[in-house]
Design a protein around this motif. Structure first.
Motif, PDB file in Angstrom:
ATOM      1  N   GLY A   1       1.252  -9.574  -4.514  1.00  0.00           N
ATOM      2  CA  GLY A   1       2.227  -9.004  -5.436  1.00  0.00           C
ATOM      3  C   GLY A   1       1.798  -7.675  -6.033  1.00  0.00           C
ATOM      4  O   GLY A   1       2.616  -6.980  -6.651  1.00  0.00           O
ATOM      5  N   ASP A   2       0.523  -7.324  -5.873  1.00  0.00           N
ATOM      6  CA  ASP A   2       0.029  -6.045  -6.392  1.00  0.00           C
ATOM      7  C   ASP A   2       0.430  -4.885  -5.484  1.00  0.00           C
ATOM      8  O   ASP A   2       0.822  -5.078  -4.321  1.00  0.00           O
ATOM      9  CB  ASP A   2      -1.500  -6.056  -6.503  1.00  0.00           C
ATOM     10  N   THR A   3       0.284  -3.681  -6.006  1.00  0.00           N
ATOM     11  CA  THR A   3       0.444  -2.452  -5.234  1.00  0.00           C
ATOM     12  C   THR A   3      -0.866  -1.668  -5.281  1.00  0.00           C
ATOM     13  O   THR A   3      -1.367  -1.384  -6.379  1.00  0.00           O
ATOM     14  CB  THR A   3       1.572  -1.564  -5.798  1.00  0.00           C
ATOM     15  N   VAL A   4      -1.413  -1.365  -4.130  1.00  0.00           N
ATOM     16  CA  VAL A   4      -2.545  -0.431  -4.051  1.00  0.00           C
ATOM     17  C   VAL A   4      -1.952   0.962  -3.924  1.00  0.00           C
ATOM     18  O   VAL A   4      -1.252   1.263  -2.958  1.00  0.00           O
ATOM     19  CB  VAL A   4      -3.469  -0.744  -2.862  1.00  0.00           C
ATOM     20  N   LEU A   5      -2.199   1.790  -4.925  1.00  0.00           N
ATOM     21  CA  LEU A   5      -1.522   3.079  -5.050  1.00  0.00           C
ATOM     22  C   LEU A   5      -2.510   4.229  -5.005  1.00  0.00           C
ATOM     23  O   LEU A   5      -3.378   4.348  -5.880  1.00  0.00           O
ATOM     24  CB  LEU A   5      -0.742   3.120  -6.373  1.00  0.00           C
TER      25      LEU A   5
ATOM     26  N   TYR B   1       0.867  -1.193   0.000  1.00  0.00           N
ATOM     27  CA  TYR B   1       0.000   0.000   0.000  1.00  0.00           C
ATOM     28  C   TYR B   1       0.898   1.236   0.000  1.00  0.00           C
ATOM     29  O   TYR B   1       1.715   1.412   0.916  1.00  0.00           O
ATOM     30  CB  TYR B   1      -0.930  -0.002   1.208  1.00  0.00           C
ATOM     31  N   VAL B   2       0.764   2.060  -1.025  1.00  0.00           N
ATOM     32  CA  VAL B   2       1.667   3.193  -1.245  1.00  0.00           C
ATOM     33  C   VAL B   2       0.871   4.483  -1.328  1.00  0.00           C
ATOM     34  O   VAL B   2      -0.110   4.592  -2.077  1.00  0.00           O
ATOM     35  CB  VAL B   2       2.494   2.996  -2.536  1.00  0.00           C
ATOM     36  N   ASP B   3       1.315   5.483  -0.568  1.00  0.00           N
ATOM     37  CA  ASP B   3       0.674   6.794  -0.482  1.00  0.00           C
ATOM     38  C   ASP B   3       1.445   7.805  -1.320  1.00  0.00           C
ATOM     39  O   ASP B   3       2.552   8.202  -0.967  1.00  0.00           O
ATOM     40  CB  ASP B   3       0.632   7.229   0.992  1.00  0.00           C
ATOM     41  N   ASP B   4       0.867   8.208  -2.446  1.00  0.00           N
ATOM     42  CA  ASP B   4       1.424   9.311  -3.237  1.00  0.00           C
ATOM     43  C   ASP B   4       0.346  10.379  -3.408  1.00  0.00           C
ATOM     44  O   ASP B   4       0.040  10.821  -4.516  1.00  0.00           O
ATOM     45  CB  ASP B   4       1.938   8.822  -4.586  1.00  0.00           C
TER      46      ASP B   4
END
Length: 480
Positions: free
Chosen positions: A443-447, A346-349
């Motif tokens: 393996g996914d990224t929640v962006l 989980y990535v916060d941009d």
């Protein structure tokens, strides 16, 4: 200084001069105080007349500064110069009146440049549509690793006026400049400067893409050592070609590919310099590893190369580039890893408030569940979606202008599952994260890279990012 309007010469005698300062706030108040302290008769004009403005006005009036609230359109009688907050648009009636009276209009950056001392620290300046703050902070970290006294200043939150007028002595300043600031800074002459990239932004302020690019290009005017440009963005190189620089100033490119002579780039996971070395046609200097860049996303590696180019232009050794990049920690909400939950990152941009920034963020991951939406600010999303479609596992849409993204997805990525939450309340974020977790596989990224501004739902992009991180932590707790 003689009578009449303020001239363009540096180190002016301000005693008795009548200066109008346009706008209260982070630039107007320091400007008013600095000019008043030098003996100028200062009148501050401000459009707003709310409680905060009245409180700020009272503090300035206690010093002997005149403040006019609720009337930012009329030029005070006897004005000899206007100093404006950078965000005030060039077509405001106040500026029309000033130009008709033959007055110069300076921004806070121009004023800081004029008030520098005779042995002032040189400026390494950075602009671009995206990446300015990160690159400026990286540059400051590299300069500090070289043992230099420096600070990251300008559009980054630290007032340039405070930096040039304060007691602290600097060897060099890392200066972030917005297009607004550059518009109002006609005499700025940096040691070296970089334009990181150019994409449509703030066109309502500048009037056209051409005017926006021209203001960005002002950062190169009069450069002494290096004009740093992005090899992948020809518009930045064009600005270098158009600039009037000092004799001997060099054009230095940065690229994510193998660098040519007079460029910095990447070779087999190594950041290398073929610009500031002996016999650059044959030799290259290793600077750092890609793994030294935090995070090592492509656009952030480009930021690191730009920062390294400016540092090398100032004579910084290669080891300091590596050490400075290792020491650097990016600000929150800039492609920040929040947590892994069930093998999904989980990535916060949240800082990706326009399509150009979101595209760079999406390019950093292979398989993405994308959370997007907010205030589009006139943007279109077809190019962003078309370039990113192959990376999308799914999309969750929130915010006022989400329909624009949904329509672009229907045109360019019709096979990608889309969840339209049809919500603009702050409580939508936990629901968005929950929906994204259902779409994601290991393996996914929640962006979270919204490609939109946040003000339809949140006070700012920081609050939006905090809501995302809190929702992710709730998800992790529920799965524990």
């Amino acid at each position: 200084m003689g009578s009449g309007k303020v001239t363009s010469s540096e180190h002016l005698d301000w005693q008795g001069r009548h200066v109008t300062v346009a706008g209260l706030g982070v630039s107007g108040i320091p400007a008013a105080k600095a000019l008043h302290a030098r003996g100028a008769h200062v009148t501050v004009v401000n459009d707003g007349d709310d409680a905060r403005a009245r409180e700020q006005a009272a503090a300035l009036e206690a010093l002997g500064i005149t403040v006019r609230l609720g009337d930012g359109a009329t030029l005070p009688e006897g004005a000899e110069l206007v100093v404006t907050a950078p965000g005030w648009k060039p077509d405001k009636p106040l500026f029309t009146a000033a130009r008709e009276a033959g007055l110069e209009i300076w921004g806070d950056v121009e004023l800081a440049w004029r008030l520098r001392g005779p042995v002032a620290a040189p400026w390494l300046a950075i602009t671009g549509t995206n990446g300015k703050t990160t690159t400026t902070q990286m540059l400051a970290s590299i300069l500090k690793a070289a043992g230099l006294r420096t600070a990251a200043v300008g559009n980054i939150g630290v007032s340039l006026l405070d930096a040039v007028l304060g007691d602290e002595q600097y060897d060099v300043l890392a200066v972030e400049l917005s297009s607004y600031q550059l518009h109002w800074a006609p005499s700025l002459r940096a040691h070296s400067a970089a334009v990181l990239n150019l994409a449509p932004d703030h066109l309502d302020w500048h009037g056209s893409m051409e005017a926006y690019a021209a203001d960005k290009g002002r950062i190169y005017e009069g450069n002494r050592v290096a004009c740093v440009y992005n090899v992948a963005d020809k518009a930045t190189e064009d600005l270098v070609r158009e600039a009037d620089v000092e004799e001997g100033c060099r054009a230095i490119g940065f690229t994510l590919g193998t660098p040519g002579p007079s460029q910095l780039g990447v070779v087999e996971g190594i950041l290398v310099d073929r610009a500031f070395v002996e016999d650059r046609h044959k030799n290259a200097q290793e600077l750092a590893e890609v793994s030294d860049v935090n995070p090592p996303a492509p656009h952030n590696i480009a930021n690191a190369l730009a920062a390294a180019a400016l540092a090398r232009a100032f004579g910084v050794p290669a080891r300091a580039v590596r050490d400075g990049l290792r020491d650097f920690t990016p600000d929150a909400h800039r492609i920040s890893h929040v947590a892994d939950v069930d093998s999904v990152a989980y990535v916060d941009d949240s800082k990706a408030t326009n399509t150009h920034a979101a595209q760079a963020s999406l390019a950093a991951y292979e398989s993405i569940v994308w959370i997007a939406g907010g205030l589009a600010k006139g943007a279109t999303f077809d190019e962003l979606v078309a370039k990113s479609a192959k990376r999308l596992r799914g999309v969750v849409l929130i915010g006022q202008d989400r329909a624009l993204i949904r329509e672009a997805l229907a045109r360019h990525a019709p096979e990608v599952p889309v969840v339209d939450l049809d919500r603009t309340d702050t409580g939508a974020m936990p629901a968005a994260v929950q929906e994204a977790s259902r779409l994601a596989v290991a393996g996914d990224t929640v962006l979270l890279a919204p490609a939109c501004a946040s003000m339809d739902m949140f006070a700012n992009y920081n609050k939006r990012g905090e809501a995302f991180a809190e929702a992710v932590r709730g998800l992790a707790g529920a799965g524990a």
